[in-house]
Each structure stands twice: as structure tokens, then as C-alpha cells.
Enzyme design. Sequence first.
Site, PDB file in Angstrom:
ATOM      1  N   GLU A  35       0.835  -1.194   0.000  1.00  0.00           N
ATOM      2  CA  GLU A  35       0.000   0.000   0.000  1.00  0.00           C
ATOM      3  C   GLU A  35       0.874   1.251   0.000  1.00  0.00           C
ATOM      4  OE1 GLU A  35      -2.247   1.524  -1.282  1.00  0.00           O
ATOM      5  OE2 GLU A  35      -3.992   0.726  -0.240  1.00  0.00           O
ATOM      6  N   ASN A  36       0.603   2.091  -0.976  1.00  0.00           N
ATOM      7  CA  ASN A  36       1.375   3.305  -1.231  1.00  0.00           C
ATOM      8  C   ASN A  36       2.817   3.001  -1.607  1.00  0.00           C
ATOM      9  OD1 ASN A  36      -0.829   5.063  -0.695  1.00  0.00           O
ATOM     10  ND2 ASN A  36      -0.472   4.773   1.503  1.00  0.00           N
TER      11      ASN A  36
ATOM     12  N   ASP B 249      -7.361   0.056  -2.915  1.00  0.00           N
ATOM     13  CA  ASP B 249      -8.395   1.084  -3.042  1.00  0.00           C
ATOM     14  C   ASP B 249      -9.196   0.903  -4.325  1.00  0.00           C
ATOM     15  OD1 ASP B 249      -6.448   1.734  -4.838  1.00  0.00           O
ATOM     16  OD2 ASP B 249      -6.128   3.780  -4.124  1.00  0.00           O
TER      17      ASP B 249
ATOM     18  N   HIS C  66     -21.120  -5.030 -35.245  1.00  0.00           N
ATOM     19  CA  HIS C  66     -21.639  -3.883 -35.982  1.00  0.00           C
ATOM     20  C   HIS C  66     -22.925  -3.415 -35.307  1.00  0.00           C
ATOM     21  CE1 HIS C  66     -24.917  -6.093 -38.145  1.00  0.00           C
ATOM     22  NE2 HIS C  66     -24.088  -7.109 -38.019  1.00  0.00           N
TER      23      HIS C  66
END
EC number: 3.2.1.55
Length: 511
Positions: free
Chosen positions: A235-236, A309, A476
Amino acid sequence: MCVHGGGFFQRAVRHACLMILGVAAIYGSVVAAGPCDIYGSHGTPCIAAHSTTRALYAKYSGRLYQVRRDSDQATTDITTMSAGGVANSGHQDSFCARTTCVITVIYDQSGRDNHLTQAPPGGAASGPEAGGHDSLSSAIGAPVTLGGKKAYGVFISPNDGYRNNAAVGTASEDEAQGIYAVLDGTHYNSGCCFDYGNAERDNRDTGDGKMETIYFGDGGYKGSGNGPWVQADLENGIFSGSTAGKNDGNPTISSRFVTAVVKGKPGHYAIRGGDGASGTLSTLYSGNRPKGYEKMHKEGAILLGIGGDNSNRAQGTFYEGAMTSGYPSDEAEAEVQADIVRAKYAVASLTSGPRFTVGSHVSLRATTPCCTNRYVAHSGGAVRTQEVSSSSGDQLRREASWVVRAGLGPGDCLSFESVDAPGSFIRVSPEFRLVVGANDDSKEFREHATFCPQEGIGGKGSSLRSWKYPTRYWRHFNNDMFAARNGGPVYFDAQWVYHEDVTYEVGDGFA
């Protein structure tokens, strides 16, 4: 009974016990010990065990994953073919025939019900599905064989993600844990974050040390070479070693199948990796945690394919993995790696149905009753369907003709080069339109310009599936061409006549 412990006698007895299990398997009485049997025999039992390809326990014969059929929203569970065996892919193929399917649940084999389901919205991103949930993965995007038996992995495209915020038995705060996973070494990017492991329970970034997961890709603080690398998302920070910087001791691992390991205990963590088809594991880092992460604050949710997150821009392929209680020994991981190698993961074809000849010039005619006189063509960079006949002008005939090329991206799929604009190929745009663009030889272009043909979903001809987004097919819609899903949040994903709209008759090129 196999014994725990690390002494010489205990190791010898445990090794002999596992050898007996393996020999017995030859005679059909039991199946050799699986990864979670091995972890358990070393005193670090699995508290979560996920795989869409095989059982991770010798005696497990239950559910591996659930698929949902888009034509009628029906679901079915895919189990093993036998105790300790490979997934019953034949049941999936039969259930999903002539339509599309997604993976809705990846079941936990540990008995703790730590199943993975569609990830809810989070702090970094809200997914494109109802309520901001992430997308679900195609059920057929990652075919492989194990010992010659076909199975499917979990092909995570950007926006896909799975999570369990109510997991039980997982490590919390600074408690010890281990994680392993078998991944595709050719399917990755630098996006945040292709993770598997322990994360926040509220889908928010709540601070350093709130996660401990495997990360695989070419982002983060990096190792040696050009990547991808096995790293740890704490984390981070996606770390390759002890600092917020490059670790030259963590090499690029790009084998087709990769075994990745991250494990941590108070004051220490390790990153390990190796070829999932042969050889042993190497220690890529083992030592102190990075500054600011000396004491972890893990929260105990489990995620796959996203960040804590809900950062959901990453891509990768997951085949199997588990999380343990306690810090596994290198010896335990060596035995797990040997078991993975014995499973004999191998590449399987991504294509099916009528064959295209590389180098040939082809035309692709719509099969929807409204539009059977229309062909896939381009005008400048836009790809649309156009009415084309033998009396059409030379320019239009060239614009409706395509050269079949070996796929620019991974696997045995194809790319389609414009006859009218040599060096330019059909590719998926960020808005999921089909466009023609010049090949810049970037990894991104190659992946976006690769398509996997299969038997026509509409019951004839061929359908062309995006390699990068295998839930999406050439479609399409109001004469424009899209990479469209069978049901989704935007208009061209509408389910009405989807099967016909994604099916084309392949003929000789007009030029």
C-alpha cells in the site's frame, strides 16, 4: 500421517510420506499432495485457496468457480473432474456453447468460504458496472492444459476485479502470512494494480502497510531489466526489495508460467519467484521491510486483479494461488513449486472454428438479417460496415479487404491489416470502437490489434474476440464497428441480436 516440524527426522518422515502419496497416485488410490497439503504439513496451513484450473488439496473434489451465461443469466459451478484433479472444462464449454460466459465466483477450497466475487467500488476508481462494481472476467480468455487436460485461468483485463472484504482467518496487523500464485508471465502492464493477497476491508487506501500482496507487472519500484517483476504491494508502494528504489537483485521474469511468492512476518519479508513450468524458486529479496513499513497493519480482505483502493487499470492472468497462516519456510515453497511443475501447465490454443490462412486477403460479411449485404470496411480511421458488391468502385473494394496476419500480440490469434493502407491494422480504441491505425510496434498497440477467431456465436461463420478484452467481440451496431460485450453499460453492448451482430461470414477479399 505426515508430520510437522523442521528437524531432520521430521523432514525425512514428511518427505517419505509425500513420496508415498505420489507413488499411490500412480496406482489410482489417492492423488499426490497438493500445494495446500504441503503447506499444512509444514505447519503453515492455507486459509484461502483459489484456482480455476485444479484442486489445491489432494482430497478436494468440490467447486472451483462459477460461470454465468450471458444469454439467459443462468449460472453453473465448475468442479474438479476427480478428487485432487483438474477442472471439468467440458462442462463449461457445454454450458457456454453459442453464447458468452463470465466468471462470477472463484471458490475458496480451504473450507473457510473465503470466496472471491465481483469487486465493489472503491476510493481510487469506480468500475463500469451497475453500482460502480468492477467488471467480471471472460470464462474463456485464458485456456491452458494441465497434464494434457484443458482448463481455464482468470484473464484480468483493465476494469476487471474480484474481492472478499469479509474473509476469515487472514493475517491482521503484523501477523505472519504467506502468499503464492501461478500467473501468465506474458500478460501484464504497469497499471495499478495486478495484485493477489491481503488488503483493506473498505476498498479505500487507509495508509502504509495496510496491504501485503503479490504484485506482477512492470510498474512499481522495479527490478533489473525491462520487467515484468514479482514485487510486493504494501500500500502506497510496490516494492521490489528494501527501499523505494530499484532492486537489481530482482530480475525480469517473463516465462510463460510464473510462480510468484510474497511472505511476511514481524520485521521481515521476502519475495520469491520462478518458472511455473520447470526449475526451482529463486529468492529475489529477503530482509527488512522498507522504511515506514517496519510494522504492518494488514486488514485481512482478499483481492485479485486490483489494488487495495480498487485501482483497476491493471491486467494479468491468474491460474491458482493460496494464502497461509504463518510464515512458510523456503522448504515448503520448494515442495509447492515442485508440485506446480508436476501439474504440467502448458499453453492451449486461443482460437477455434473456421481457420483463417495467414497472408490471405479476406472479406467479412455481416450475418444479421438486416445487413447481409454489408461488409466490414474502413473510411480513413473509422471502421464501419458498407454495402459492397462486384460493381462497387476499386477504392471501396480495397477498403473492404483485409490481409490476415499472425497476431501482433501474444498467443496464436490474428491481426487484420488494411489492404488500402498497408502497415495499418484494425485495433480497439479506448472507447471500444474499432479503428484502423498505423502499427507503432508498441506493446499497447500490438495487444489492442490482436483478435482471436472462434466458431460463430450466431451458429455459422466466425466471431472475432479481442485478445486484450476477451469479453468483447467485433460487433456492428448502426453500421459502426465496436468491441462490444454481451450486455453492458453502454448502448453498443445491448443484448438484442448480439449473437447475430458478432457473427461474420468470411470470404475472399475484394482486392
